[in-house]
Design a protein around this motif. Structure first.
Motif, PDB file in Angstrom:
ATOM      1  N   ASP A 105      -9.971  -1.592   0.105  1.00 55.40           N
ATOM      2  CA  ASP A 105      -9.004  -2.211  -0.804  1.00 55.40           C
ATOM      3  C   ASP A 105      -8.292  -1.230  -1.723  1.00 55.40           C
ATOM      4  O   ASP A 105      -7.813  -1.612  -2.798  1.00 55.40           O
ATOM      5  N   ALA A 106      -8.174   0.031  -1.323  1.00 55.03           N
ATOM      6  CA  ALA A 106      -7.364   0.966  -2.101  1.00 55.03           C
ATOM      7  C   ALA A 106      -5.905   0.530  -2.044  1.00 55.03           C
ATOM      8  O   ALA A 106      -5.403   0.108  -0.998  1.00 55.03           O
ATOM      9  N   ASP A 107      -5.229   0.624  -3.183  1.00 54.83           N
ATOM     10  CA  ASP A 107      -3.793   0.336  -3.226  1.00 54.83           C
ATOM     11  C   ASP A 107      -2.965   1.578  -2.904  1.00 54.83           C
ATOM     12  O   ASP A 107      -1.910   1.483  -2.278  1.00 54.83           O
ATOM     13  N   ILE A 108      -3.438   2.727  -3.375  1.00 58.28           N
ATOM     14  CA  ILE A 108      -2.764   4.000  -3.115  1.00 58.28           C
ATOM     15  C   ILE A 108      -3.803   4.975  -2.593  1.00 58.28           C
ATOM     16  O   ILE A 108      -4.889   5.100  -3.168  1.00 58.28           O
ATOM     17  N   VAL A 109      -3.463   5.659  -1.504  1.00 61.39           N
ATOM     18  CA  VAL A 109      -4.348   6.670  -0.930  1.00 61.39           C
ATOM     19  C   VAL A 109      -3.645   8.022  -1.027  1.00 61.39           C
ATOM     20  O   VAL A 109      -2.551   8.200  -0.481  1.00 61.39           O
ATOM     21  N   VAL A 110      -4.267   8.939  -1.731  1.00 62.43           N
ATOM     22  CA  VAL A 110      -3.721  10.274  -1.946  1.00 62.43           C
ATOM     23  C   VAL A 110      -4.445  11.248  -1.026  1.00 62.43           C
ATOM     24  O   VAL A 110      -5.674  11.295  -1.002  1.00 62.43           O
ATOM     25  N   CYS A 111      -3.680  12.020  -0.275  1.00 63.25           N
ATOM     26  CA  CYS A 111      -4.257  12.982   0.670  1.00 63.25           C
ATOM     27  C   CYS A 111      -3.770  14.378   0.356  1.00 63.25           C
ATOM     28  O   CYS A 111      -2.760  14.583  -0.332  1.00 63.25           O
ATOM     29  N   LYS A 160       0.849  -1.185   0.000  1.00 65.23           N
ATOM     30  CA  LYS A 160       0.000   0.000   0.000  1.00 65.23           C
ATOM     31  C   LYS A 160       0.889   1.242   0.000  1.00 65.23           C
ATOM     32  O   LYS A 160       2.011   1.221   0.528  1.00 65.23           O
ATOM     33  N   VAL A 161       0.399   2.320  -0.589  1.00 62.70           N
ATOM     34  CA  VAL A 161       1.112   3.595  -0.608  1.00 62.70           C
ATOM     35  C   VAL A 161       0.159   4.675  -0.109  1.00 62.70           C
ATOM     36  O   VAL A 161      -0.985   4.753  -0.569  1.00 62.70           O
ATOM     37  N   VAL A 162       0.633   5.475   0.824  1.00 62.67           N
ATOM     38  CA  VAL A 162      -0.155   6.585   1.363  1.00 62.67           C
ATOM     39  C   VAL A 162       0.709   7.831   1.317  1.00 62.67           C
ATOM     40  O   VAL A 162       1.854   7.818   1.796  1.00 62.67           O
ATOM     41  N   THR A 163       0.188   8.907   0.761  1.00 63.73           N
ATOM     42  CA  THR A 163       0.974  10.123   0.634  1.00 63.73           C
ATOM     43  C   THR A 163       0.082  11.352   0.692  1.00 63.73           C
ATOM     44  O   THR A 163      -1.098  11.300   0.320  1.00 63.73           O
ATOM     45  N   ASN A 164       0.654  12.458   1.154  1.00 61.31           N
ATOM     46  CA  ASN A 164      -0.049  13.740   1.087  1.00 61.31           C
ATOM     47  C   ASN A 164       0.418  14.576  -0.096  1.00 61.31           C
ATOM     48  O   ASN A 164       0.232  15.802  -0.128  1.00 61.31           O
ATOM     49  N   ALA A 165       1.015  13.920  -1.081  1.00 63.96           N
ATOM     50  CA  ALA A 165       1.473  14.620  -2.283  1.00 63.96           C
ATOM     51  C   ALA A 165       0.318  15.209  -3.086  1.00 63.96           C
ATOM     52  O   ALA A 165       0.537  15.956  -4.029  1.00 63.96           O
ATOM     53  N   GLY A 166      -0.915  14.876  -2.693  1.00 65.96           N
ATOM     54  CA  GLY A 166      -2.068  15.481  -3.355  1.00 65.96           C
ATOM     55  C   GLY A 166      -2.142  16.975  -3.163  1.00 65.96           C
ATOM     56  O   GLY A 166      -2.766  17.680  -3.964  1.00 65.96           O
ATOM     57  N   GLY A 167      -1.513  17.476  -2.094  1.00 64.79           N
ATOM     58  CA  GLY A 167      -1.424  18.914  -1.902  1.00 64.79           C
ATOM     59  C   GLY A 167      -2.766  19.611  -1.987  1.00 64.79           C
ATOM     60  O   GLY A 167      -3.707  19.293  -1.257  1.00 64.79           O
ATOM     61  N   PRO A 180     -15.320  19.139   6.613  1.00 64.52           N
ATOM     62  CA  PRO A 180     -15.676  17.890   5.923  1.00 64.52           C
ATOM     63  C   PRO A 180     -14.466  16.974   5.806  1.00 64.52           C
ATOM     64  O   PRO A 180     -13.339  17.435   5.591  1.00 64.52           O
ATOM     65  N   HIS A 181     -14.675  15.694   5.983  1.00 58.37           N
ATOM     66  CA  HIS A 181     -13.613  14.707   5.862  1.00 58.37           C
ATOM     67  C   HIS A 181     -14.199  13.563   5.044  1.00 58.37           C
ATOM     68  O   HIS A 181     -15.055  12.819   5.533  1.00 58.37           O
ATOM     69  N   GLN A 182     -13.748  13.445   3.818  1.00 63.51           N
ATOM     70  CA  GLN A 182     -14.355  12.486   2.893  1.00 63.51           C
ATOM     71  C   GLN A 182     -13.298  11.663   2.182  1.00 63.51           C
ATOM     72  O   GLN A 182     -12.178  12.121   1.954  1.00 63.51           O
ATOM     73  N   VAL A 183     -13.709  10.462   1.822  1.00 60.54           N
ATOM     74  CA  VAL A 183     -12.882   9.580   1.012  1.00 60.54           C
ATOM     75  C   VAL A 183     -13.607   9.346  -0.302  1.00 60.54           C
ATOM     76  O   VAL A 183     -14.795   9.004  -0.307  1.00 60.54           O
ATOM     77  N   VAL A 184     -12.910   9.531  -1.407  1.00 57.06           N
ATOM     78  CA  VAL A 184     -13.456   9.246  -2.725  1.00 57.06           C
ATOM     79  C   VAL A 184     -12.758   8.006  -3.255  1.00 57.06           C
ATOM     80  O   VAL A 184     -11.522   7.987  -3.417  1.00 57.06           O
ATOM     81  N   LEU A 185     -13.530   6.959  -3.500  1.00 58.30           N
ATOM     82  CA  LEU A 185     -12.972   5.665  -3.884  1.00 58.30           C
ATOM     83  C   LEU A 185     -12.829   5.539  -5.396  1.00 58.30           C
ATOM     84  O   LEU A 185     -13.327   6.379  -6.174  1.00 58.30           O
ATOM     85  N   GLU A 186     -12.167   4.478  -5.794  1.00 58.17           N
ATOM     86  CA  GLU A 186     -11.920   4.218  -7.210  1.00 58.17           C
ATOM     87  C   GLU A 186     -13.198   4.217  -8.033  1.00 58.17           C
ATOM     88  O   GLU A 186     -13.235   4.726  -9.152  1.00 58.17           O
ATOM     89  N   ASP A 187     -14.277   3.660  -7.474  1.00 61.53           N
ATOM     90  CA  ASP A 187     -15.524   3.554  -8.228  1.00 61.53           C
ATOM     91  C   ASP A 187     -16.397   4.805  -8.113  1.00 61.53           C
ATOM     92  O   ASP A 187     -17.550   4.812  -8.563  1.00 61.53           O
ATOM     93  N   GLY A 188     -15.873   5.845  -7.489  1.00 60.12           N
ATOM     94  CA  GLY A 188     -16.609   7.100  -7.383  1.00 60.12           C
ATOM     95  C   GLY A 188     -17.427   7.248  -6.114  1.00 60.12           C
ATOM     96  O   GLY A 188     -17.957   8.328  -5.843  1.00 60.12           O
ATOM     97  N   ARG A 189     -17.555   6.188  -5.330  1.00 63.21           N
ATOM     98  CA  ARG A 189     -18.298   6.304  -4.071  1.00 63.21           C
ATOM     99  C   ARG A 189     -17.575   7.242  -3.111  1.00 63.21           C
ATOM    100  O   ARG A 189     -16.349   7.301  -3.086  1.00 63.21           O
ATOM    101  N   LEU A 223      -4.411  -0.402 -10.719  1.00 57.07           N
ATOM    102  CA  LEU A 223      -4.337  -0.116  -9.297  1.00 57.07           C
ATOM    103  C   LEU A 223      -5.572   0.645  -8.841  1.00 57.07           C
ATOM    104  O   LEU A 223      -6.109   1.485  -9.565  1.00 57.07           O
ATOM    105  N   ARG A 224      -6.004   0.361  -7.615  1.00 56.96           N
ATOM    106  CA  ARG A 224      -7.157   1.061  -7.051  1.00 56.96           C
ATOM    107  C   ARG A 224      -6.662   2.298  -6.297  1.00 56.96           C
ATOM    108  O   ARG A 224      -5.933   2.169  -5.312  1.00 56.96           O
ATOM    109  N   ILE A 225      -7.070   3.459  -6.763  1.00 57.29           N
ATOM    110  CA  ILE A 225      -6.606   4.731  -6.214  1.00 57.29           C
ATOM    111  C   ILE A 225      -7.771   5.425  -5.521  1.00 57.29           C
ATOM    112  O   ILE A 225      -8.826   5.628  -6.121  1.00 57.29           O
ATOM    113  N   ALA A 226      -7.576   5.788  -4.277  1.00 59.16           N
ATOM    114  CA  ALA A 226      -8.570   6.577  -3.542  1.00 59.16           C
ATOM    115  C   ALA A 226      -7.915   7.887  -3.120  1.00 59.16           C
ATOM    116  O   ALA A 226      -6.686   7.983  -3.034  1.00 59.16           O
TER     117      ALA A 226
END
Length: 598
Positions: A174-180, A91-98, A447-456, A115-118
């Motif tokens: 099941d996200a493989d990479i989480v961008v924050c 798994k990869v988690v990063t705040n490079a989303g800036g 607000p604190h939200q997660v947007v998943l690969e499938d758009g949920r 890869l599943r990206i959230a």
């Protein structure tokens, strides 16, 4: 491992989760992901890119081009490894989303559609500032108590600090990479640890332990000997590696590194990071309040340091919001004067450069850096750099000031031995000067939200319990009786230190490896003692705390950095050298403590 309403099942994985850092800031070693992938096996790679002012720069880029605003070179770093990440199940988690995590997530999907990206969002609250103020949130400055409406600067970026539960929820899906975007630095570790072990939202001690581990590894090579005051005793410092946190189910952890890499992990390298950029023993996080004074360190083998005993309590009801705005512009050049009579030469330069300043020029700061040797052996030992900085609200005022022209015109009419580096040109173009406004918002308003690969989209609720807690108060030490035999020597001959910035405040933590030296350090570094050693802080509000388990004294020097590292006029803008400056000061040390020191 997770129920649909994000309450954890019983943990199914007993072993600790191995979380490896690959970035401590925007600009860290480009090859870090290459090194992490070639190193020891890990479960999660985490990368921290966001110093407080970095978001302001990314925000400016985002406003110019809405498709940007994230750390673009992260894509170049990770591109060669996406296939291996998938194959290994990492798994990869990063705040490079800036400022634009959705943009980075989309770019990653284009690189590897398998890869599943959230991504996690909600931290960017710049468009909601007026709404917050209209609803009664004044966004008072943490240092001055003044409302944001009094600032007089137009905000260009505003980001609330989010916790790790959005990351945990994304990994549970099941996200493989989480961008924050702007999650807290430690959340990059807390989120994966909470997901791996199935922690509940109120597992305060376990969460606190993970935050402590995350704080240790968030700055990359810091924990492996980088920026360490004992660097001369660290083997293979040419390229210190990146740290790994092995976080157990109870939140305890072991800090280590890839065996193939340089540097060392010792109790002192870990202590250095624990006392870095904190406000005191209570380390506030959106998920938990960490009681750092309960934490204990022990060497658990070569390059293995165990963190245990960390306790936690409910987090505060608020989270920090970092607001940035352009205060004006600045221009800086460095020139040189040569001994003798350096003081008189600098004073004449100050008068000549400052003569007939144009309207609109605000500050002209002229700072000599260092002193010339009394009997120099080389010309450079007789040379003192002089930093010349001018600021103005209006860029045009600095262009009219023409600082390079002023400096160049002095060669025949100023002091002897005055010159600038002939290998470079004097700077003529002003740059933006960014001011910082730290504030608080209720976590329920962010607000604190997660947007998943499938758009949920998953909404992450605020903490189930919060508590307002103050930092402990430690009495000043009484004046200790003088030792029978003392030696005047640098504080750094027996003590380590680490310093950094928290907005307009600088912190500095000082500790001793030798248990025998702890009572002496505690008595020597009273607030009064610190004021004697550092003339620059004699008029500042100073907060002092003690960490007996770490044998450390910690200070917050309120206002040393003005309103923030990006806008103050100090050469050491973010206080990174304050600790070493303090270690250079000579103090009276009992001779028994100086045995074997230089």
């Amino acid at each position: 491992m997770w129920k649909s309403h994000y309450e954890p099942w019983e943990p199914t994985v007993a072993r600790p989760v191995r979380i490896a850092n690959f970035s401590g800031y925007l600009g860290d070693r480009f090859t870090a992901i290459d090194e992490g992938m070639a190193g020891d096996p890990v479960d999660v790679l985490v990368g921290d890119y966001l110093a407080e002012v970095t978001l302001a720069a990314l925000a400016a880029r985002y406003r110019k081009d809405p498709s940007r605003g994230y750390v673009e070179y992260f894509l170049d770093q990770i591109r060669p490894h996406l296939g291996a990440i998938a194959d290994r199940g990492m798994k990869v988690v990063t705040n490079a989303g800036g400022f634009h995590p959705a943009g980075l997530a989309a770019a990653l999907r284009e690189l590897n559609p398998g890869l599943r990206i959230a991504h996690v969002e909600g931290d960017n609250v710049i468009t909601r500032l007026a709404e917050y103020q209209d609803s009664g949130h004044a966004l008072e400055n943490l240092d001055t108590g003044q409302p944001l409406s009094s600032w007089g600067v137009a905000p260009m970026a505003a980001n609330a600090y989010l916790g790790g539960w959005g990351i945990a929820a994304a990994l549970a899906e099941d996200a493989d990479i989480v961008v924050c975007g702007r999650v807290t630095d430690a959340s990059l570790t807390t989120g994966p640890a909470a997901w791996w072990h199935g922690w509940a939202r109120d597992d305060w001690d376990a969460l606190a332990g993970a935050v402590a581990a995350g704080h240790v590894i968030e700055c990359g090579p810091h924990a492996v000997g980088g920026n360490f005051s004992g660097f001369t005793r660290i083997a293979n410092m040419l390229t210190p590696g990146f740290p790994i946190a092995e976080v157990a189910a109870d939140g305890s952890s072991v800090i280590t590194k890839h065996a193939r890499d340089g540097g060392e992990v010792t109790v002192d390298t870990v202590t250095a990071q624990l006392v870095y950029e904190i406000q005191g023993p209570r380390y506030l996080n959106p998920d938990v309040t960490v009681h750092l004074d309960s934490l204990r360190l022990s060497q658990d083998g070569r390059d293995r340091v165990a963190l245990s005993g960390t306790t936690g309590s409910p987090p505060p009801p608020t989270t920090k919001v970092a607001v940035f705005g352009q205060l004006g512009h600045t221009i800086v050049n460095t020139v040189y004067v040569t001994a003798p009579e350096v003081g008189a030469k600098v004073e004449l330069l100050r008068a000549q450069i400052g003569k007939d300043l144009p309207a609109g020029a605000d500050d002209l700061d002229i700072t000599p850096l260092g002193t010339a040797a009394e009997d120099p052996e080389t010309q450079w030992q007789a040379t003192v750099p002089v930093r010349v900085m001018a600021t103005a609200r209006d860029r045009q005022a600095l262009l009219e000031l023409d600082l390079p022209g002023r400096l160049s015109s002095l060669y025949l009419q100023s002091v002897p031995g005055f010159f600038h580096d002939g290998g470079t040109n004097l700077v003529a173009t002003p740059r933006g000067r960014i001011d910082y406004w730290p504030a608080l918002l209720p976590m329920s308003a962010v607000p604190h939200q997660v947007v998943l690969e499938d758009g949920r989209t998953l909404d992450i609720a605020p903490p189930p319990e919060t508590a307002v807690g103050a930092q402990p108060v430690h009495p000043e030490p009484a004046e200790a009786p003088a030792a029978a035999k003392v030696r005047k020597a640098p504080l750094g001959s027996v003590a380590h230190a680490r310093s950094g910035d928290k907005g307009g405040n600088s912190n500095v933590g000082v500790w001793v490896p030798d248990e025998r030296a702890w009572p002496w350090l505690r008595d020597t570094l009273s607030t009064t003692g610190l004021r004697r050693l550092l003339p620059e802080v004699k008029d500042l509000d100073i907060v002092r705390h003690e960490f007996p388990h770490l044998r450390a004294v910690h200070f917050v020097l309120r206002g040393l950095l003005g309103t923030g590292g990006s806008s103050n006029l100090r050469v050491d803008q973010v206080g990174k050298a304050v600790g070493e400056y303090l270690r250079a000061k000579h103090v009276l040390i009992p001779e028994e403590l100086t045995d074997g020191t230089d």
